[in-house]
Design an enzyme around this catalytic site. Structure first.
Site, PDB file in Angstrom:
ATOM      1  N   GLY A  16      -9.727   2.753  -9.273  1.00 51.88           N
ATOM      2  CA  GLY A  16      -8.892   3.386  -8.245  1.00 51.88           C
ATOM      3  C   GLY A  16      -9.673   3.731  -6.992  1.00 51.88           C
ATOM      4  N   ASP A  37      -5.943   1.943   2.401  1.00 51.42           N
ATOM      5  CA  ASP A  37      -7.233   1.527   1.840  1.00 51.42           C
ATOM      6  C   ASP A  37      -7.984   0.595   2.792  1.00 51.42           C
ATOM      7  OD1 ASP A  37      -6.201   2.912  -0.271  1.00 51.42           O
ATOM      8  OD2 ASP A  37      -5.739   1.140  -1.469  1.00 51.42           O
TER       9      ASP A  37
HETATM   10  C1  GLA Z   1      -2.956   2.402  -3.482  1.00 49.58           C
HETATM   11  C2  GLA Z   1      -2.438   1.617  -2.287  1.00 49.58           C
HETATM   12  C3  GLA Z   1      -2.449   2.459  -1.021  1.00 49.58           C
HETATM   13  C4  GLA Z   1      -1.789   3.819  -1.225  1.00 49.58           C
HETATM   14  C5  GLA Z   1      -2.297   4.480  -2.501  1.00 49.58           C
HETATM   15  C6  GLA Z   1      -1.530   5.737  -2.819  1.00 49.58           C
HETATM   16  O1  GLA Z   1      -4.318   2.696  -3.328  1.00 49.58           O
HETATM   17  O2  GLA Z   1      -3.236   0.477  -2.082  1.00 49.58           O
HETATM   18  O3  GLA Z   1      -1.838   1.762   0.038  1.00 49.58           O
HETATM   19  O4  GLA Z   1      -0.385   3.689  -1.236  1.00 49.58           O
HETATM   20  O5  GLA Z   1      -2.223   3.622  -3.620  1.00 49.58           O
HETATM   21  O6  GLA Z   1      -1.730   6.703  -1.833  1.00 49.58           O
END
Ligand code: GLA
Length: 378
Positions: free
Chosen positions: A118, A166
């Site tokens: 994550g 991200d």
């Molecule tokens: C993932 C997605 C992001 C965002 C997060 C939750 O990392 O890639 O775009 O939506 O989840 O905040």
């Protein structure tokens, strides 16, 4: 380990022209609101992915990884379009496609962002390749354009309907600061994040859990927010207030109501967190981090037992705040703790995990680091 450049030469028989790198991220606060035109407050971590790239004259795209050198994925550049073959290579192919590259390239990547944790190893991969191609082909794309290209690669080539957070922070992150990102226009402000001088530490806890819901669950949450926006005739959750949401509750389903409540309250928490951080008010920041977790757990329902146990075990031994980060259903949590508590927090989480029979967690710390960069090799 042989250097990236040496391995590149061995695998492809010619030298790399560009070396690029891009980091993973953690998000302090502002979760699941990037696709609702919200504000987010992530920072780039020190761990990064490297990409060595050069043109070839064969009209082929060849992709290899320092971690799995026995496989060179090969495809004709003309076949680089959605629906092509490829496993993790699709992240790279998607970026080649969205950046508009039409000649052959050989790419060797070296990933040091833990995958499945994550921490956005996929954005690090996309962005390292994207900034490398931008330099190699002199495409002159701005960081905002590169972020959108990398997001489009993930949305339309890989098939994951992610938001823009991200990729943006992987490209625009700054050393020593969290990045306040307005996900509507990608404007940013640096918010100094110097926990060390306050005697604090941000612990990153990789739960090592990865639940099957990840992709479908993410898309379903996003669709709920879009459905509420459509029913209320507004562009996104950013245009909603709690008053309006309460007064129009009968027009939407109960599930849509709690999803929207998360979005509205989370956008406000980000604004409050920025004020707290600028005032070095870490106890308020901790409270907001906790509230974010409870909202993600109870209203957005994207947490999981491993994340909740990590959060509860951190808070039980005095963390100022703790919450899941990223998409959820596994991955990592963060805990804002006093620096001298780090071992007791780790012990608390380890023993809570072993009591539940969960796989042992992994721990990281990272200071806010610089975003992606690329250089030509002379
Ligand atoms: C993932 C997605 C992001 C965002 C997060 C939750 O990392 O890639 O775009 O939506 O989840 O905040």
């Amino acid at each position: 380990m042989p250097s990236l450049e040496n391995t590149y030469q061995e695998l492809f028989g010619h030298r790399a022209e560009v070396i690029a790198e891009a980091p993973g991220r953690v998000n302090l606060i502002g979760e699941h609101i990037d696709y609702s035109e919200g504000f987010v407050l992530p920072f780039a971590i020190a761990d990064r992915t490297f990409a060595a790239i050069a043109r070839n004259k064969d009209g082929l795209v060849r992709i290899a990884s320092q971690q799995r050198k026995n496989r060179i994925f090969t495809i004709d550049i003309k076949d680089v379009k959605p629906g092509s073959t490829g496993e993790w290579e699709k992240y790279v192919l998607g970026v080649i496609w969205t950046m508009g590259v039409t000649s052959g390239v050989d790419i060797l990547v070296d990933g040091h962002v833990p995958s499945g944790a994550g921490l956005s190893s996929s954005a690090a991969l996309e962005c390292s390749v994207a900034v490398g191609l931008n330099l190699l082909f002199d495409l002159k794309k701005s960081l905002e354009e590169i972020a959108r290209a990398a997001q489009k690669a993930e949305n339309d080539y890989v098939g994951m309907p992610c938001g823009i957070m991200d990729q943006s922070v992987s490209l625009m992150g700054r050393e020593g600061s969290a990045l306040l990102l307005d996900c509507r226009d990608l404007s940013t402000e640096s918010v100094p994040f110097d926990v060390a001088s306050a005697g604090l530490e941000l612990l990153i806890i990789d739960t090592q859990a990865h639940h099957a819901l990840v992709d479908g669950g993410y898309a379903e949450r996003r669709a709920s927010c879009e459905s509420v926006a459509a029913k209320f005739s507004i562009p996104s959750m950013r245009h909603l207030t709690m008053d309006v949401l309460e007064s129009r509750k009968s027009e939407i389903t109960e599930t849509e109501f709690i999803r929207a409540r998360h979005a509205v309250t989370e956008i406000q928490r980000v604004k409050d967190a920025v004020i707290a951080l600028r005032a070095s008010d870490f106890s308020t920041l901790g409270r907001l981090i906790n509230e974010s977790h409870f909202s993600l757990r109870d209203d957005y329902t994207v947490s999981c037992p491993e994340l909740d146990v990590a959060v509860d075990a951190s808070l039980a031994v005095g963390a100022l705040g703790s919450r899941m980060v990223g998409g959820g259903f596994g991955g990592s949590a963060i805990a804002l703790i006093k620096a001298d508590q780090i071992e007791s927090v780790k012990d608390s989480i380890r023993s809570a995990y072993s009591a539940k029979g969960f796989k042992a967690p992994r721990f990281f710390t990272s200071l806010p680091s610089a975003g992606a960069s690329a250089k030509l090799i002379s």
